[in-house]
Design a protein around this motif. Structure first.
Motif, PDB file in Angstrom:
ATOM      1  N   GLN A 161      30.399  36.943 -40.243  1.00  0.00           N
ATOM      2  CA  GLN A 161      30.496  36.834 -41.694  1.00  0.00           C
ATOM      3  C   GLN A 161      31.333  37.988 -42.220  1.00  0.00           C
ATOM      4  O   GLN A 161      31.344  39.079 -41.648  1.00  0.00           O
ATOM      5  N   TRP A 162      32.009  37.733 -43.361  1.00  0.00           N
ATOM      6  CA  TRP A 162      32.843  38.747 -44.020  1.00  0.00           C
ATOM      7  C   TRP A 162      33.866  39.362 -43.057  1.00  0.00           C
ATOM      8  O   TRP A 162      34.253  40.522 -43.184  1.00  0.00           O
ATOM      9  N   GLY A 163      34.311  38.575 -42.064  1.00  0.00           N
ATOM     10  CA  GLY A 163      35.298  39.079 -41.128  1.00  0.00           C
ATOM     11  C   GLY A 163      34.746  40.012 -40.078  1.00  0.00           C
ATOM     12  O   GLY A 163      35.515  40.576 -39.287  1.00  0.00           O
ATOM     13  N   GLY A 164      33.428  40.213 -40.023  1.00  0.00           N
ATOM     14  CA  GLY A 164      32.807  41.078 -39.026  1.00  0.00           C
ATOM     15  C   GLY A 164      31.751  40.335 -38.238  1.00  0.00           C
ATOM     16  O   GLY A 164      31.450  39.166 -38.500  1.00  0.00           O
ATOM     17  N   ASP A 165      31.182  41.008 -37.245  1.00  0.00           N
ATOM     18  CA  ASP A 165      30.225  40.368 -36.341  1.00  0.00           C
ATOM     19  C   ASP A 165      28.995  41.231 -36.144  1.00  0.00           C
ATOM     20  O   ASP A 165      29.077  42.470 -36.088  1.00  0.00           O
ATOM     21  N   LEU A 166      27.852  40.557 -36.032  1.00  0.00           N
ATOM     22  CA  LEU A 166      26.599  41.162 -35.608  1.00  0.00           C
ATOM     23  C   LEU A 166      26.180  40.484 -34.319  1.00  0.00           C
ATOM     24  O   LEU A 166      26.030  39.256 -34.282  1.00  0.00           O
ATOM     25  N   LEU A 167      26.014  41.263 -33.243  1.00  0.00           N
ATOM     26  CA  LEU A 167      25.564  40.731 -31.951  1.00  0.00           C
ATOM     27  C   LEU A 167      24.169  41.270 -31.671  1.00  0.00           C
ATOM     28  O   LEU A 167      23.968  42.490 -31.619  1.00  0.00           O
ATOM     29  N   ILE A 168      23.214  40.372 -31.511  1.00  0.00           N
ATOM     30  CA  ILE A 168      21.837  40.761 -31.235  1.00  0.00           C
ATOM     31  C   ILE A 168      21.457  40.225 -29.862  1.00  0.00           C
ATOM     32  O   ILE A 168      21.506  39.014 -29.617  1.00  0.00           O
ATOM     33  N   ALA A 169      21.111  41.137 -28.969  1.00  0.00           N
ATOM     34  CA  ALA A 169      20.646  40.772 -27.627  1.00  0.00           C
ATOM     35  C   ALA A 169      19.140  40.970 -27.567  1.00  0.00           C
ATOM     36  O   ALA A 169      18.635  42.027 -27.971  1.00  0.00           O
ATOM     37  N   ARG A 170      18.397  39.968 -27.074  1.00  0.00           N
ATOM     38  CA  ARG A 170      16.934  40.033 -27.032  1.00  0.00           C
ATOM     39  C   ARG A 170      16.439  39.869 -25.600  1.00  0.00           C
ATOM     40  O   ARG A 170      16.932  39.025 -24.848  1.00  0.00           O
ATOM     41  N   HIS A 171      15.431  40.681 -25.275  1.00  0.00           N
ATOM     42  CA  HIS A 171      14.835  40.633 -23.942  1.00  0.00           C
ATOM     43  C   HIS A 171      13.349  40.949 -24.063  1.00  0.00           C
ATOM     44  O   HIS A 171      12.973  42.039 -24.517  1.00  0.00           O
ATOM     45  N   GLN A 172      12.505  39.963 -23.732  1.00  0.00           N
ATOM     46  CA  GLN A 172      11.050  40.137 -23.721  1.00  0.00           C
ATOM     47  C   GLN A 172      10.522  40.691 -25.048  1.00  0.00           C
ATOM     48  O   GLN A 172       9.706  41.611 -25.085  1.00  0.00           O
ATOM     49  N   GLY A 173      11.005  40.105 -26.142  1.00  0.00           N
ATOM     50  CA  GLY A 173      10.508  40.465 -27.460  1.00  0.00           C
ATOM     51  C   GLY A 173      11.156  41.684 -28.082  1.00  0.00           C
ATOM     52  O   GLY A 173      10.878  42.001 -29.236  1.00  0.00           O
ATOM     53  N   ARG A 174      12.004  42.405 -27.341  1.00  0.00           N
ATOM     54  CA  ARG A 174      12.715  43.557 -27.896  1.00  0.00           C
ATOM     55  C   ARG A 174      14.178  43.177 -28.102  1.00  0.00           C
ATOM     56  O   ARG A 174      14.621  42.133 -27.642  1.00  0.00           O
ATOM     57  N   ALA A 175      14.922  44.028 -28.794  1.00  0.00           N
ATOM     58  CA  ALA A 175      16.292  43.657 -29.132  1.00  0.00           C
ATOM     59  C   ALA A 175      17.160  44.892 -29.303  1.00  0.00           C
ATOM     60  O   ALA A 175      16.674  45.996 -29.563  1.00  0.00           O
ATOM     61  N   ALA A 176      18.466  44.680 -29.141  1.00  0.00           N
ATOM     62  CA  ALA A 176      19.491  45.698 -29.402  1.00  0.00           C
ATOM     63  C   ALA A 176      20.582  45.054 -30.235  1.00  0.00           C
ATOM     64  O   ALA A 176      20.739  43.827 -30.244  1.00  0.00           O
ATOM     65  N   GLY A 198      34.624  33.626 -14.324  1.00  0.00           N
ATOM     66  CA  GLY A 198      33.738  32.609 -13.775  1.00  0.00           C
ATOM     67  C   GLY A 198      32.496  32.390 -14.603  1.00  0.00           C
ATOM     68  O   GLY A 198      31.404  32.824 -14.216  1.00  0.00           O
ATOM     69  N   THR A 199      32.633  31.766 -15.765  1.00  0.00           N
ATOM     70  CA  THR A 199      31.482  31.462 -16.612  1.00  0.00           C
ATOM     71  C   THR A 199      31.751  30.177 -17.374  1.00  0.00           C
ATOM     72  O   THR A 199      32.902  29.868 -17.710  1.00  0.00           O
ATOM     73  N   ALA A 200      30.689  29.447 -17.630  1.00  0.00           N
ATOM     74  CA  ALA A 200      30.825  28.207 -18.395  1.00  0.00           C
ATOM     75  C   ALA A 200      30.675  28.439 -19.880  1.00  0.00           C
ATOM     76  O   ALA A 200      30.881  27.531 -20.675  1.00  0.00           O
ATOM     77  N   ARG A 201      30.323  29.678 -20.272  1.00  0.00           N
ATOM     78  CA  ARG A 201      30.100  29.956 -21.688  1.00  0.00           C
ATOM     79  C   ARG A 201      31.124  30.964 -22.182  1.00  0.00           C
ATOM     80  O   ARG A 201      31.165  32.104 -21.719  1.00  0.00           O
ATOM     81  N   ARG A 202      31.913  30.499 -23.130  1.00  0.00           N
ATOM     82  CA  ARG A 202      32.936  31.354 -23.743  1.00  0.00           C
ATOM     83  C   ARG A 202      32.826  31.191 -25.254  1.00  0.00           C
ATOM     84  O   ARG A 202      33.074  30.110 -25.791  1.00  0.00           O
ATOM     85  N   TRP A 203      32.426  32.269 -25.913  1.00  0.00           N
ATOM     86  CA  TRP A 203      32.193  32.237 -27.353  1.00  0.00           C
ATOM     87  C   TRP A 203      33.314  32.964 -28.085  1.00  0.00           C
ATOM     88  O   TRP A 203      33.827  33.992 -27.609  1.00  0.00           O
ATOM     89  N   VAL A 204      33.646  32.446 -29.265  1.00  0.00           N
ATOM     90  CA  VAL A 204      34.704  33.017 -30.084  1.00  0.00           C
ATOM     91  C   VAL A 204      34.190  33.157 -31.518  1.00  0.00           C
ATOM     92  O   VAL A 204      33.640  32.200 -32.080  1.00  0.00           O
ATOM     93  N   SER A 205      34.378  34.318 -32.116  1.00  0.00           N
ATOM     94  CA  SER A 205      34.050  34.520 -33.518  1.00  0.00           C
ATOM     95  C   SER A 205      35.256  34.185 -34.374  1.00  0.00           C
ATOM     96  O   SER A 205      36.378  34.614 -34.074  1.00  0.00           O
ATOM     97  N   GLY A 206      35.020  33.433 -35.453  1.00  0.00           N
ATOM     98  CA  GLY A 206      36.094  33.073 -36.356  1.00  0.00           C
ATOM     99  C   GLY A 206      36.410  31.597 -36.307  1.00  0.00           C
ATOM    100  O   GLY A 206      35.825  30.831 -35.533  1.00  0.00           O
ATOM    101  N   ALA A 207      37.349  31.208 -37.165  1.00  0.00           N
ATOM    102  CA  ALA A 207      37.735  29.802 -37.263  1.00  0.00           C
ATOM    103  C   ALA A 207      38.671  29.433 -36.116  1.00  0.00           C
ATOM    104  O   ALA A 207      39.596  30.181 -35.788  1.00  0.00           O
ATOM    105  N   TRP A 208      38.439  28.277 -35.521  1.00  0.00           N
ATOM    106  CA  TRP A 208      39.287  27.737 -34.452  1.00  0.00           C
ATOM    107  C   TRP A 208      39.221  26.227 -34.591  1.00  0.00           C
ATOM    108  O   TRP A 208      38.163  25.619 -34.375  1.00  0.00           O
ATOM    109  N   ALA A 209      40.321  25.636 -34.999  1.00  0.00           N
ATOM    110  CA  ALA A 209      40.317  24.229 -35.385  1.00  0.00           C
ATOM    111  C   ALA A 209      39.808  23.318 -34.269  1.00  0.00           C
ATOM    112  O   ALA A 209      38.919  22.493 -34.483  1.00  0.00           O
TER     113      ALA A 209
END
Length: 694
Positions: free
Chosen positions: A508-523, A663-674
């Protein structure tokens, strides 16, 4: 079957819409079925009432607000925004927005209502006719459901457009200043109390008279009352009307019936006039009027019937109120007082003195009945709400009556107002101290995370036999054990979902928030370090059930000016804008199951490991080049197998080909991509990506 019985049953079923779907109707349909049975309704009558539920839901859907043919949003056509000039009447005084600064106010034009976003709080007043110039747009949906939607909030009020007013001096022109007696009276009362006791004490006193919706309370005061579970004390509601009616009727109890009725009607109209037609205020006035009419007629009042009849009348007139969270909480709390408080008081009387049993039963019943709504909408449980309400209960009635008397004196005999200053000031100071003390206790707001509607519906079904003892007895004793099992199951499923290894990216607003969670905790990693990003991170933490982040990495090249906000979310905050606290190669941020390691000193490329699942984070093209260089050199910091790849931009064709060797099946991109190719997912210009980390 009398019409009123069918009506109140339908109102109970209508409340099932609170989960924005059919699942919410299940628990309250059970309550309606039980209540009809207690009224002696035949089986075919109960089945008929339940069969009418789809018709009621259809009525609600058809009557929800929709933009009219001349609504300002029609000026946009298919464009997202355009310059526009509107004229109309202001529906309130401008209010500070908090995040982002400036003020907002509703404008009623000939075609419909529009939210005005003002660059500063101009000296405008409710009722004035103005002409405003700026950029017209549709309110944007939230980047993530947990961030709340201004678009949904405005739609419930019948508002479909927003005008961001230009900063030039001639962007706002006042066309007329018509007389607004009610608004002027509210303004004078609030100003007098604020001047006498300051923004905190005076603000609380004004809120007890007018409601916090029309009083400029300091944000810290609002937050303390919210966290302590005392928000209802500052919201104009049935409690304040009960106090006012009790005082008025005590004065007029010896009068004949007609003057007594006129006195009560005048008190209710005055309350409605001062607090405004908010859903909770209208419900309180309707309930008070119906209950007073029943008592004056010599009949025995049925409180639940009065509540449901009032709710039905309100929903027939304004179905959109059903989606108002304050309305839902108000009705649920009233139902708790009517269905559970008396039985709870009798049960507690065996272990507590009579006064303590009565004092605990009321807030506990209200808290239990509003608990499902707390879990559904907020994902928090105010653990200290019951003792907090018990502690402030002796203060609220004298403080409310005193504040009402002071407000009346302020506009009738102003020289006498200082007589109220000392006693009201001391009571208000004690109330503020109690609210702040309870808000400061550990886990005052237990953040359990927002639950899915299906889980909330099942939890509510399990809770019902305990909330309504007569219902549990009628079901021959097996309902309560089964209810405990249902509640345990829902909590287990919810906690299991929170404990998984997951990754969330909010763009949002041209920036990113990445939240990683593990066993109820987060960074947390944030590409921006401004206050609005921090506020968004705080809301996400509440909705996800995160008490505090293990650590936070701010990747904004400009050092944050809101360090206190970020420090409130985590004890360990690294700010890349401050070179002394940025990560260097060979260093890492690490807590149990969560680790962040930089690839180079000259780029923002990192490897984020969630549990046993490493993700490659490449926020810009420079980090892609740095990664390619590391890959060519066979750098040991690069893991052999990646669980996923995240890019902070849409890659060009050559970049995408180079990145697809990962070697991964998951590739994420932030922003608009038609048109993302197969194997790639994009967040859009404002959106999110979420999934299991592994």
């Amino acid at each position: 079957m009398p019409f009123v019985v069918v009506s109140v049953a339908l109102a109970a079923l209508a409340l099932g819409f609170w989960s924005h779907g059919w699942l919410g109707a299940i628990p309250l349909a059970a309550v309606a079925w039980w209540w009809l049975a207690r009224q002696g309704a035949a089986l075919h009558t109960r089945l008929l009432v339940l069969a009418l539920l789809p018709l009621l839901m259809l009525w609600v859907q058809l009557r929800l607000p929709q933009p009219g043919p001349a609504d300002p949003v029609r000026l946009l056509g298919t464009e997202p925004s355009r310059p526009a000039e509107l004229s109309g009447r202001l529906l309130a005084d401008p209010r500070a927005r908090g995040e982002g600064g400036g003020c907002s106010v509703m404008l009623a034009s000939a075609g419909g209502n529009t939210e005005l976003r003002l660059p500063s709080c101009l000296p405008l007043q409710e009722g004035w006719r103005v002409s405003v110039r700026g950029v017209l747009s549709r309110p944007a949906p939230p980047a993530h459901p947990l961030l709340g939607s201004g678009a949904e909030r405005l739609a419930r009020q019948g508002v479909w457009s927003r005008l961001t007013v230009a900063a030039s001096p001639d962007a706002v022109r006042v066309l007329a200043r018509p007389s607004t007696p009610a608004a002027d009276l509210r303004r004078r009362m609030a100003a007098a109390l604020l001047k006498q006791d300051g923004p905190e004490r005076g603000g609380v006193q004004a809120a007890l008279v007018l409601g916090s919706a029309v009083v400029p309370l300091p944000a810290a005061v609002r937050e303390s009352f919210r966290v302590a579970g005392l928000s209802h004390a500052l919201a104009a509601s049935g409690f304040h009307l009960t106090v006012l009616l009790g005082a008025v009727m005590a004065v007029g109890r010896r009068l004949p019936r007609l003057p007594r009725c006129l006195l009560a009607a005048g008190a209710m109209l005055l309350f409605l006039l001062l607090a405004g037609p908010q859903p909770s205020v209208v419900r309180a006035v309707l309930m008070g009027a119906v209950a007073f009419a029943v008592l004056e007629s010599g009949q025995r009042s049925r409180p639940l019937g009065v509540l449901l009849a009032s709710v039905l009348l309100m929903l027939l007139a304004q179905p959109g109120w059903l989606l108002d969270i304050g309305f839902q909480l108000s009705v649920a709390a009233c139902a708790g007082l009517m269905l559970t408080a008396r039985d709870l008081e009798q049960a507690l009387a065996h272990r507590l003195p009579g006064w303590a049993a009565a004092g605990v039963a009321v807030p506990l019943a209200a808290s239990l009945w509003t608990l499902p709504l707390q879990l559904l909408h907020f994902g928090t449980v105010p653990l200290w709400a019951v003792p907090a309400n018990l502690a402030v209960a002796p203060l609220l009635t004298p403080l409310t009556l005193g504040s009402m008397a002071a407000a009346v004196v302020a506009v009738t005999v102003p020289p006498l107002l200082p007589l109220f200053a000392w006693p009201l000031g001391q009571l208000t100071a004690l109330l503020l101290w109690l609210a702040q003390a309870f808000a400061a206790l550990p886990m005052a707001q237990w953040q359990v995370g927002r639950s899915q509607p299906l889980l909330v519906a099942l939890f509510t079904l399990g809770l019902l036999p305990w909330l309504v003892p007569a219902l549990g007895r009628r079901l021959r004793g097996w309902a309560r054990p089964l209810g405990l099992g249902a509640m345990a199951l829902t909590m287990g499923v919810h906690l299991a979902a929170l404990a998984g290894d997951q990754l969330l990216v909010v763009h949002q607003w041209g920036g990113d928030l990445l939240i990683a969670r593990h066993q109820g905790r987060a960074a947390l990693l944030s590409s921006r370090a401004d206050g609005m990003s921090c506020a968004s991170a705080a809301r996400l933490a509440v909705g996800l059930g995160v008490q505090r982040f293990d650590w936070i990495q701010l990747q904004d090249p400009v050092a944050t000016a809101d360090r206190d906000c970020w420090r409130g979310l985590s004890a360990l905050v690294l700010d890349a804008g401050d070179g002394s606290t940025s990560l260097q190669p060979g260093q890492r941020l690490e807590s149990r199951g969560l680790r962040l390691a930089p690839l180079t000193a000259s780029s923002a490329a990192h490897v984020l490991t969630v549990g046993r699942h490493p993700w490659l984070l490449l926020p810009d093209r420079q980090s892609v080049w740095a990664w390619q260089q590391q890959l060519a050199e066979g750098h040991p910091a690069l893991p052999r197998h990646l669980a996923g790849l995240w890019l902070g931009f849409a890659p060009q064709h050559a970049e995408r080909q180079a990145l697809e060797v990962v070697g991964t099946a998951r590739r994420w991109v932030s922003g608009a991509w038609a048109s993302p190719p197969a194997g790639w997912r994009a967040s859009g210009s404002s959106g999110f990506l979420a999934g299991a980390a592994g």
